[in-house]
Design a protein around this motif. Sequence first.
Motif, mmCIF file in Angstrom:
data_model
loop_
_atom_site.group_PDB
_atom_site.id
_atom_site.type_symbol
_atom_site.label_atom_id
_atom_site.label_comp_id
_atom_site.label_asym_id
_atom_site.label_seq_id
_atom_site.Cartn_x
_atom_site.Cartn_y
_atom_site.Cartn_z
ATOM 1 N N ARG A 98 0.833 -1.212 0.000
ATOM 2 C CA ARG A 98 0.000 0.000 0.000
ATOM 3 C C ARG A 98 0.864 1.257 0.000
ATOM 4 O O ARG A 98 0.598 2.203 -0.764
ATOM 5 C CB ARG A 98 -0.910 -0.017 1.237
ATOM 6 C CG ARG A 98 -1.762 1.229 1.432
ATOM 7 C CD ARG A 98 -2.813 1.355 0.376
ATOM 8 N NE ARG A 98 -3.744 2.435 0.694
ATOM 9 C CZ ARG A 98 -4.501 3.055 -0.195
ATOM 10 N NH1 ARG A 98 -4.449 2.692 -1.475
ATOM 11 N NH2 ARG A 98 -5.319 4.013 0.167
ATOM 12 N N GLU A 101 2.326 1.640 -3.523
ATOM 13 C CA GLU A 101 1.331 2.079 -4.500
ATOM 14 C C GLU A 101 1.027 3.566 -4.355
ATOM 15 O O GLU A 101 0.922 4.291 -5.355
ATOM 16 C CB GLU A 101 0.062 1.250 -4.359
ATOM 17 C CG GLU A 101 0.230 -0.193 -4.831
ATOM 18 C CD GLU A 101 -1.002 -1.049 -4.567
ATOM 19 O OE1 GLU A 101 -1.869 -0.630 -3.756
ATOM 20 O OE2 GLU A 101 -1.098 -2.143 -5.151
ATOM 21 N N LEU A 102 0.880 4.032 -3.117
ATOM 22 C CA LEU A 102 0.599 5.451 -2.894
ATOM 23 C C LEU A 102 1.785 6.315 -3.309
ATOM 24 O O LEU A 102 1.606 7.375 -3.930
ATOM 25 C CB LEU A 102 0.246 5.692 -1.428
ATOM 26 C CG LEU A 102 -1.094 5.112 -0.956
ATOM 27 C CD1 LEU A 102 -1.235 5.255 0.553
ATOM 28 C CD2 LEU A 102 -2.259 5.799 -1.664
ATOM 29 N N GLN A 103 2.997 5.883 -2.972
ATOM 30 C CA GLN A 103 4.180 6.646 -3.370
ATOM 31 C C GLN A 103 4.314 6.718 -4.891
ATOM 32 O O GLN A 103 4.535 7.795 -5.464
ATOM 33 C CB GLN A 103 5.441 5.994 -2.774
ATOM 34 C CG GLN A 103 5.637 6.214 -1.291
ATOM 35 C CD GLN A 103 6.404 7.490 -0.966
ATOM 36 O OE1 GLN A 103 6.461 8.414 -1.762
ATOM 37 N NE2 GLN A 103 6.968 7.539 0.222
ATOM 38 N N THR A 105 2.059 6.246 -7.216
ATOM 39 C CA THR A 105 0.963 7.006 -7.828
ATOM 40 C C THR A 105 1.227 8.504 -7.722
ATOM 41 O O THR A 105 1.006 9.262 -8.685
ATOM 42 C CB THR A 105 -0.376 6.660 -7.148
ATOM 43 O OG1 THR A 105 -0.663 5.274 -7.362
ATOM 44 C CG2 THR A 105 -1.513 7.494 -7.712
ATOM 45 N N GLU A 106 1.721 8.929 -6.566
ATOM 46 C CA GLU A 106 2.014 10.353 -6.379
ATOM 47 C C GLU A 106 3.199 10.785 -7.236
ATOM 48 O O GLU A 106 3.210 11.881 -7.791
ATOM 49 C CB GLU A 106 2.276 10.635 -4.896
ATOM 50 C CG GLU A 106 2.331 12.094 -4.516
ATOM 51 C CD GLU A 106 1.020 12.831 -4.664
ATOM 52 O OE1 GLU A 106 1.013 14.062 -4.480
ATOM 53 O OE2 GLU A 106 -0.013 12.188 -4.980
ATOM 54 N N LEU A 119 1.729 14.438 1.174
ATOM 55 C CA LEU A 119 1.386 13.017 1.206
ATOM 56 C C LEU A 119 2.639 12.159 1.199
ATOM 57 O O LEU A 119 2.790 11.251 2.029
ATOM 58 C CB LEU A 119 0.482 12.646 0.031
ATOM 59 C CG LEU A 119 0.145 11.147 -0.082
ATOM 60 C CD1 LEU A 119 -0.493 10.622 1.206
ATOM 61 C CD2 LEU A 119 -0.769 10.897 -1.283
ATOM 62 N N ARG A 120 3.565 12.413 0.284
ATOM 63 C CA ARG A 120 4.779 11.610 0.237
ATOM 64 C C ARG A 120 5.636 11.809 1.485
ATOM 65 O O ARG A 120 6.297 10.875 1.947
ATOM 66 C CB ARG A 120 5.578 11.921 -1.033
ATOM 67 C CG ARG A 120 4.917 11.434 -2.321
ATOM 68 C CD ARG A 120 5.885 11.451 -3.500
ATOM 69 N NE ARG A 120 7.010 10.558 -3.263
ATOM 70 C CZ ARG A 120 8.275 10.837 -3.586
ATOM 71 N NH1 ARG A 120 8.572 11.994 -4.166
ATOM 72 N NH2 ARG A 120 9.235 9.973 -3.350
ATOM 73 N N LEU A 123 3.987 9.522 4.027
ATOM 74 C CA LEU A 123 4.267 8.122 3.693
ATOM 75 C C LEU A 123 5.696 7.750 4.061
ATOM 76 O O LEU A 123 5.950 6.677 4.626
ATOM 77 C CB LEU A 123 4.033 7.882 2.204
ATOM 78 C CG LEU A 123 2.592 7.986 1.706
ATOM 79 C CD1 LEU A 123 2.560 8.046 0.180
ATOM 80 C CD2 LEU A 123 1.752 6.804 2.208
ATOM 81 N N GLN A 208 -4.697 5.986 4.378
ATOM 82 C CA GLN A 208 -5.605 6.703 3.499
ATOM 83 C C GLN A 208 -5.014 8.076 3.157
ATOM 84 O O GLN A 208 -4.659 8.834 4.064
ATOM 85 C CB GLN A 208 -6.970 6.861 4.161
ATOM 86 C CG GLN A 208 -7.659 5.544 4.502
ATOM 87 C CD GLN A 208 -7.929 4.701 3.265
ATOM 88 O OE1 GLN A 208 -8.231 5.217 2.184
ATOM 89 N NE2 GLN A 208 -7.826 3.384 3.416
ATOM 90 N N PRO A 209 -4.897 8.411 1.878
ATOM 91 C CA PRO A 209 -4.186 9.636 1.487
ATOM 92 C C PRO A 209 -4.669 10.910 2.168
ATOM 93 O O PRO A 209 -3.851 11.711 2.646
ATOM 94 C CB PRO A 209 -4.407 9.699 -0.032
ATOM 95 C CG PRO A 209 -4.569 8.268 -0.432
ATOM 96 C CD PRO A 209 -5.295 7.617 0.710
#
Length: 259
Positions: A98, A101-103, A105-106, A119-120, A123, A208-209
Motif C-alpha cells: 500500500r 502504490e501510494l508513493q 501514484t504520487e 502526502l509523500r 508516507l 488513506q491519502p
Amino acid sequence: MNPAGAAQQPWLAPYAPRSARVLERAGQGAPVAETLSAEPVSIDLPAGPLRFVPGDSAPSGEAYEAFIFRTACVPTRDNLHDLFNGLVWLHFPQAKRRLNELQSTEIARAGIGATRGPLRDALTLFDENGAVLDAPPALWEALIARDWQQLFVTRREQWREARLLIFGHALLEKLCSPRKAATAHVLVAPGATRSIAAADAAIASALQPAHLALKPFTPLPVLGVPGWWAPNEAPAFYDDPRVFRQKRGAEAPLISPSA
C-alpha cells in the motif's frame, strides 16, 4: 550493539524467528538481497511476485518507489537499513504494498521535485519511523496529551496490556545502537491486534491519502516503554525535556482509537 544480538531485543519480537535467521546470515557475510530472498514471500505486487535484488538494480534516474512498482523488485544494499526494510516487507507485505502504490501514484502524478509534498512526506515518515500501538484507552489518552508521567510512571503496570509494534525500518536500524531520543511516529490503526496478519491488514487499511496528508502521527520515545530499556526503571528517566517534550498548543489532537 552486535546486529545478531539485536534479534533478542523486545522491539524485534514481532519479527522473530525470521529476524534471527536473517541477521545471522547477514552477519556471516551473505548479501542482504540473497539473505532476504531465502525467506518465504507471501504477496504479489502489481508487476508480479516480490523479489529482493542488488541495490544497484534500478536504472539511473528512476525513482526507487517507481522502480519497485514497475518491476516488483526491491533494490537492497548490503546494510542494516535495507535489511530491516526487507524484514518489514516480509512481515507486513500488504502495508508495504500500500505504501509503495501510494508513493508511486504520487510520483506519476507530480514527478520528482525539490520537495516530496505532504502526502509523500507522511508516507516516508511512517515507512521510516512509524509504529502502531495496541493499548488500553488510558494509555492512549496519556500519549495523545504527552503526559509522560501518566503514560510511563503512574500507569506503568498497564503496559502489560499494551503492544507497541515498530514498523519503520530506519527506526529498527537506529535501535541496534539504542539512544534515548529514538522516537516512533504512531499511527492509529484500528484492529492492529496481536496477530501479525491482522496488524498488516489494519495498517494497510489505515493508510488513506487524505488522512495521511494531515500527518496524523503522535511521537513516542520508544525507549521509555517499560521493559524495553533498563535505564527507564528509574522514574527520573522521564524528566528529560529534550526527549519527553510537552505538546504544543497549536498541534491538532490525534484521534484516539476509542473515539
